[in-house]
Design an enzyme around this catalytic site. Structure first.
Site, PDB file in Angstrom:
ATOM      1  N   SER A   1      83.798 140.331  58.804  1.00 25.78           N
ATOM      2  CA  SER A   1      84.389 141.695  59.474  1.00 25.78           C
ATOM      3  C   SER A   1      84.083 141.976  60.814  1.00 25.78           C
ATOM      4  O   SER A   1      84.635 142.785  61.270  1.00 25.78           O
ATOM      5  CB  SER A   1      84.261 142.799  58.465  1.00 25.78           C
TER       6      SER A   1
ATOM      7  N   GLN B   1      90.357 141.240  42.173  1.00 23.77           N
ATOM      8  CA  GLN B   1      90.715 141.452  40.732  1.00 23.77           C
ATOM      9  C   GLN B   1      90.938 140.319  40.002  1.00 23.77           C
ATOM     10  O   GLN B   1      90.929 140.685  38.873  1.00 23.77           O
ATOM     11  CB  GLN B   1      91.415 142.809  40.905  1.00 23.77           C
TER      12      GLN B   1
ATOM     13  N   GLY C   1      79.401 141.661  58.650  1.00 24.64           N
ATOM     14  CA  GLY C   1      80.555 140.825  58.180  1.00 24.64           C
ATOM     15  C   GLY C   1      80.291 140.161  57.024  1.00 24.64           C
ATOM     16  O   GLY C   1      78.989 139.618  56.843  1.00 24.64           O
TER      17      GLY C   1
END
Length: 405
Positions: free
Chosen positions: A102, A166, A350
């Protein structure tokens, strides 16, 4: 609904670092300490030796490899510990590349703000104005602004944490998955909004925000996002070892990334090669500790943005009660936990499969530290604690006093 602890941990992929379930130390890695690069004056030698030991403690807690570069004014110090590759014990080098996760968001945000400086977009423009239909108008879509995407106040669900992670065995499945950016946005929108855009006091980290921003850059600039980041940031700052990849390979000398997906006593899973299509503008950057420090120093010194937009970037909102001391601006994270007596440090962390990165700069822009680890979601709490100690020591000095390294 109850979920396993591993599901909770991997849901933090591409967000800031979190604590992870315990795993056994890596015996083979702890004996490979590669030492300090760069010159050291006598008064700094003891400090650097102590920091080398702290870096070794991260590896001793089960991380295969760790790289750090610390800058204080004109002085630079780099060190490594562990190995670059478990299969053959290849020596880790301070210039090895890794996936920065990130931290990519700070680069994307900078390009967006450069377009703002050029008056090609406005911070408070509705995204519908530039990308009609991407975030469907109706209940909330027409109200989402560029600013809300940048600071995670849009209310858009996170396609990664809320959808893809998920699914069963998500990290392995995503290694070779193929998605377009628009498909990522669509799967998030289908989940429904977390809150109306710009809700007072509401904040929710969402990788979807930065996929939308990546598409915005491409629409407004007329070139690919990778081309724009290279033209506007990589080349002006001479970041020769930083890339925005379009393939799963990690080119050049690099540090391999690992997770213990089958438990702490099983063999590690090598996740070095990873499809960029599931990360894209939210976290696909490849870089080095030197290049990330150069980026954040260049940003702090005004080489990339005019002063008023750098102030906008550093206008922070609290991340929430579950992240005390941490705040978020426009693609920039503030954190007072490392240097609470000296104010916040700026930068980004990140997390991506096999890699955990921290890159921060003190508020005055003088001191930078980038720390890269080759394990993320399955690393031990002891490794997390050791990494936090390193960041506190390098950014604030021992005992939270300013000190040169």
């Amino acid at each position: 609904m109850l979920v396993s602890s591993q599901t909770v941990v991997v849901a933090a992929l591409l967000t800031s670092s979190v604590l992870a379930p315990a795993a056994a130390p890596i015996e083979a890695a702890t004996s490979h300490t590669n030492g300090i690069a760069g010159s050291a004056t006598p008064d700094r030698t003891g400090q650097r030796v102590a920091l080398q030991r702290a870096l070794d403690s991260v590896v001793g807690a089960g991380v295969p490899g760790a790289i750090i570069e610390v800058r204080d004014g004109g002085a630079q110090w780099r060190a490594t510990s562990g190995v670059a590759r478990l299969s053959d014990g290849r020596r880790l080098r301070a210039g090895d590349r890794f996936r920065a996760g990130s931290v990519t968001k700070s680069f994307v945000a900078t390009v967006v703000l450069q377009l703002v400086a050029e008056r090609r977009i406005g911070l408070d423009d509705p995204i519908e104005q530039h990308l009609p239909g991407l975030v469907p108008p109706g209940r909330h879509g027409e109200h989402v602004t560029v600013r809300q995407l940048l600071n995670h106040t849009s209310g858009l669900p996170d396609y990664l944490a809320d959808v893809l992670l998920q699914r069963p065995d998500a990290l392995r499945a995503l290694r070779s998955a193929r998605y377009t950016p628009r498909e990522l946005v669509a799967m998030a929108v289908a989940k429904g909004w977390k809150f109306p855009p710009g809700t007072q006091g509401a904040w929710a980290y969402s990788n979807t925000n930065y996929v939308v921003l990546g598409l915005l850059v491409e629409r407004v600039a007329g070139h690919s996002l990778g081309q724009e980041i290279a033209r506007r940031i990589f080349r002006p700052l001479h970041l020769a070892n930083t890339t925005f990849p379009s393939s799963a390979q990690l080119p050049g000398p690099h540090m391999d990334g690992y997770e213990w997906l089958d438990g702490p006593t099983a063999d590690p899973t090598d996740l070095t090669e990873y499809s960029p299509s599931t990360l894209w503008s939210a976290g696909t950057l490849i870089s080095t500790v030197h290049d990330l420090n150069s980026f954040f120093r260049g940003l702090a010194e005004g080489k990339l943005l005019p002063a008023h937009l750098l102030r906008e970037m550093r206008t922070m909102r609290a991340m929430g009660s579950d992240r005390p001391g941490r705040s978020y601006g426009l693609g920039l994270e503030g954190n007072v936990n490392y240097c609470h007596r000296q104010g916040p440090v700026w930068g980004h962390s990140g997390s991506v499969a096999g890699y955990n990165t921290f890159s921060f700069t003190t508020a005055d822009g003088r001191r930078q530290v980038t720390l890269a680890l080759s394990r993320d979601s399955t690393k031990t709490p002891e490794a997390d604690a050791a990494a936090r100690r390193i960041l506190t020591t390098t950014l604030c000095g021992p005992g939270h006093r300013k000190r040169s390294w």
